[in-house]
Design a protein around this motif. Structure first.
Motif, mmCIF file in Angstrom:
data_model
loop_
_atom_site.group_PDB
_atom_site.id
_atom_site.type_symbol
_atom_site.label_atom_id
_atom_site.label_comp_id
_atom_site.label_asym_id
_atom_site.label_seq_id
_atom_site.Cartn_x
_atom_site.Cartn_y
_atom_site.Cartn_z
ATOM 1 N N LYS A 93 -8.497 49.003 12.695
ATOM 2 C CA LYS A 93 -7.110 48.604 12.920
ATOM 3 C C LYS A 93 -6.479 48.050 11.639
ATOM 4 N N ASN A 94 -7.260 47.211 10.985
ATOM 5 C CA ASN A 94 -6.767 46.598 9.762
ATOM 6 C C ASN A 94 -6.513 47.653 8.692
ATOM 7 N N GLU A 116 -0.940 45.397 13.014
ATOM 8 C CA GLU A 116 -1.045 43.960 13.213
ATOM 9 C C GLU A 116 -2.181 43.671 14.193
ATOM 10 N N LEU A 117 -2.988 42.669 13.904
ATOM 11 C CA LEU A 117 -4.120 42.375 14.771
ATOM 12 C C LEU A 117 -3.706 41.387 15.853
ATOM 13 N N TYR A 153 -8.770 38.863 15.975
ATOM 14 C CA TYR A 153 -9.168 37.841 15.000
ATOM 15 C C TYR A 153 -10.327 36.999 15.529
ATOM 16 N N PRO A 180 -10.144 42.185 7.990
ATOM 17 C CA PRO A 180 -8.980 41.335 7.747
ATOM 18 C C PRO A 180 -9.412 39.966 7.230
#
Lengths: 377, 398
Positions: free
Chosen positions: B31-32, B37-38, B43, B87
């Motif tokens: 995704k990163n 956007e996470l 996270y 990230p």
């Protein structure tokens, strides 16, 4: 991973800094000329022998040591031919495969007896390393050289030249040519940076086979790493010069008053000085990398040298021009040391190839070596 | 001088690299890498994976559950993390408030807060900037008035990153307005679900919701949630700033992104071949690579200094300035490579839950938003101009 200097290296720096303080003075028109005696004093101090292997009569140092020397010379704007003789000519000679010859030539060089200059650059070849227009034609066991060389550093004082020339069907080859060879002519001049320099004419200069410094056509293997050593050396010299210019500019702006205040209180000038400082720090970082890798001889060493040179193209301009700008009119007055450091720094920005040349080389090496994101340093 | 890392450090690097390639949630990396956007969950899962490995507190002392790593190991860890495509770790708990708590907090505060920070059970946000206090942070006006065992807080914080995810805030408030503005600032901790807190989203120009305005209306904070002494908050905030420069250069991530740029530019065609082979393009890319080489070695020089007992001085401001410039330059290259393909603005595309079809190639759709978003890099954490002021004063003596 360690970026500290050894105690010996620190001592060397102090000794050499004192030597420079004692010997060089600014005259009305820039730095006082070098005296022949200084070169032999430097030989006695071991400074000339420093970056050569002990087996070759050197002190076993490397380009990190040469870097220290050049930084001190840069800071003093010392007009000694260390770059020309020790780094460039020495850089070719220390890579000779013939051991006896290597030792003999390096011995003469580090004692200060011999002055050897590298004659490679030409008016028609800009920054090319692999191609020159000077030719070496075989005639029996002899070679006959024809061509014109420019920007030969310390050429006027050299008793011997290392000349690059093309041998038909083989390529770039290096020859050792005595300065008194028939057919060799020289036009000496003072460089805008204060260094004695010359242009060389080679008209049917006949030399024997013993003049060959490498196998025919394999000159680039000696020349390219020697030039990379030269880049490290002028990078270090640039650091010394930038340090001087930054200190001088800070001092000047603190004492110069306009509008009733020291001009150092103006934020716009403070940020310019910070920009100079940041450019210097980036140069130091790239220099350390290039100097440490210089001995390894691999593509990473060449890439690091080119990275340094790409950066020097900008850093020399930023630091030199801003030092002048912040000194106002005094920055371009001939009596001002700043003006002379500026001149040398300007030449460094394009010596051994301008930024574009080295950007091309950096990209070419990068293309061959691939992804660099997985290295830790 | 040498560039060699020890055999132990190399082994450690391989261990870290292996971890990110296998044990770290790979979907978060994917995704990163797609610049999406996470979510909070992304996270938290990623940070819990670090915690499970015992690596959540690279900078923490061992006694509080930290790794006890050398500076070199931390350097390697963050470099590898960046290079893996993972990230960043949300820094507010692990990197920012935790050091303040374990350095200046009471035993009770340490026991209460540190374990949950380490385990990423609690998400923290930072209440520093205000509508009227940015670069001049000490001008902050959010007031805290003592009322028995509580402080009553009124005012507003701005640009609060991920306040919408946060369970707790650490916050600088003014408890005394009579003296120098650096005095009278106090460091408070409070839960974000306390009565009197309103979080208002600030949508940035790229369409994302990263930052917020947080408004306090008679928020009551127990005195026991104050860290250190009343009126000494500025010292703690400064301590935090000077000690948390580990990730600021972000060389690993930038190197990784430069290599990505090269791959993307190798796939982009021009009339005469691959874009990467266009001399003018390559020439400018070399400039960026050389800047990055310099930054990498500037950080290594600083590391070498710290490893032998030197203190990180204002030189770390160089890392901030150059790190931000390089991150921004990378986004400029991406934007430029994308060309016309950078035009479509699919507003929700950066949202974690978006599952629509992209217009054009993956990287291109994110190129412009990324470029817009990353203008923040030279603004947050002390603008690049403020960093230059710091260097001018502390290093050059101006």
């Amino acid at each position: 991973m360690d970026f500290h200097f050894t105690d010996e290296q620190r001592l060397l720096r102090e000794t050499l800094s004192r030597f420079c303080q004692d010997h060089y003075r600014f005259g009305v028109q820039g730095q006082t000329a070098p005296r022949p005696g200084y070169w032999s004093e430097l030989a006695e101090l071991g400074v000339l022998a420093l970056p050569f292997q002990e087996a070759d009569g050197g002190l076993g140092g490397d380009m990190v040591d040469a870097m220290l020397v050049m930084e001190v010379f840069g800071k003093a704007l010392a007009p000694e031919p260390y770059l020309a003789n020790i780094v460039l000519a020495g850089g070719v000679l220390k890579r000779l495969s013939d051991k006896d010859r290597r030792q003999a030539l390096i011995g003469e060089l580090v004692s200060g007896e011999a002055r050897i200059a590298l004659a490679h650059a030409e008016a028609t070849n800009r920054d090319s390393l692999s191609h020159v227009d000077t030719t070496a034609r075989r005639e029996g066991n002899d070679f006959v050289l024809n061509g014109d060389k420019i920007a030969v550093l310390d050429g006027a004082h050299a008793d011997t030249f290392i000349v690059s020339a093309m041998v038909k069907g083989a390529g770039l080859t290096l020859f050792l040519v005595p300065a008194n060879s028939p057919g060799l002519s020289q036009q000496g001049y003072e460089g805008v940076d204060g260094f004695d320099t010359s242009n060389l004419g080679l008209a049917n200069v006949r030399i024997g086979e013993e003049a060959l410094l490498c196998e025919v056509g394999e000159g680039l293997d000696l020349l390219e790493p020697a030039i990379d050593d030269g880049i490290v050396a002028i990078g270090a010299e640039a650091i010394g010069i930038m340090s001087f210019l930054i200190e001088a500019t800070i001092d000047y702006t603190k004492t110069r008053k306009q509008f009733d205040v020291p001009i150092s209180s103006f934020q716009v000038l403070q940020h310019r000085m910070v920009d100079m400082f940041i450019e210097r720090e980036a140069t130091v970082s790239l220099l350390y990398k290039a100097a440490i890798l210089a001995g390894s001889g691999g593509p990473e060493a060449a890439k690091a040298a080119s990275a340094l040179k790409v950066h020097l193209g900008r850093a020399c301009r930023v630091v030199g021009q801003q030092a002048v700008q912040l000194h106002g009119g005094m920055g371009i007055a001939d009596e001002s040391p700043v003006a002379h450091y500026f001149k040398r720094l300007t030449i460094i920005s394009q010596q051994f190839g301008a930024a574009d040349t080295h950007a091309r080389r950096y990209a070419a090496i990068d293309r061959r070596s691939g992804d660099t994101s997985k290295q830790i340093a | 001088m040498n560039l060699e890392f020890s055999a132990e450090d190399i082994a450690f690097r391989d261990e870290v690299r292996q971890f990110f390639a296998t044990k770290y949630p790979q979907d978060v990396i994917a995704k990163n890498e797609a610049f999406v956007e996470l979510s909070k969950d992304d996270y938290v899962r990623a940070q819990k994976a670090l915690h499970a490995r015992g690596w959540a507190g690279p900078n923490w002392p061992v006694e509080y559950g930290g790794t006890g790593w050398s500076h070199t190991q931390r350097y390697i860890f963050f470099k590898e993390m960046g290079a893996s495509g993972a990230p960043w770790v949300s820094p507010f708990g692990l990197m920012m408030v935790a050091p303040v708590i374990y350095t200046f907090g009471t035993t009770e505060q340490k026991e209460r807060f540190l374990p949950d920070i380490l385990a990423s059970n609690v998400w923290w946000c930072q209440g520093y900037s205000e509508p009227g206090a940015g670069s001049d942070l000490a001008a902050l006006r959010t007031s805290a008035v003592r009322d028995g065992d509580h402080y009553v807080v009124n005012g507003a914080k701005m640009w609060t990153t991920y306040a919408q995810y946060a369970d707790w805030m650490f916050c600088l408030v003014r408890t005394d307005a009579s003296g120098r503005k650096q005095q009278g600032i106090t460091f408070l901790l409070f839960p974000m679900d306390s009565p009197g807190i309103t979080v208002r989203p600030i949508i940035t120009v790229d369409g994302t919701h990263e930052v917020n305005e947080v408004i306090f209306d008679n928020l009551r904070v127990p005195v026991e949630n104050r860290v250190g002494e009343e009126g000494k908050g500025w010292d703690y905030a400064k301590y935090l700033l000077t000690h948390e420069r580990t990730m600021v250069a972000d060389v690993g991530r930038s190197r990784h992104n430069v290599e990505r740029i090269k791959k993307i530019a190798a796939a982009e065609r021009t009339k005469s071949g691959a874009l990467i082979d266009d001399e003018l393009f390559r020439r400018r890319l070399v400039d960026l690579e050389v800047e990055l080489d310099a930054l990498e070695y500037t950080e290594l020089r600083l590391l070498s200094e710290i490893e032998t007992g030197g203190a990180p001085g204002a030189e770390s401001s160089i890392l901030k300035i150059k790190g931000a410039e390089i991150q921004q330059a990378i986004t400029e290259f991406l934007l430029e490579i994308a060309g016309n393909k950078a035009l479509p603005f699919v507003r929700d595309r950066m949202h974690p839950d978006w599952d629509g079809a992209p217009v054009g190639p993956d990287y291109a759709g994110m190129a412009a938003p990324r470029y817009f978003n990353f203008r923040k890099a030279s603004i947050y954490g002390g603008t690049n101009e403020i960093q230059k002021n710091i260097i001018a004063k502390a290093v050059l003596g101006l």
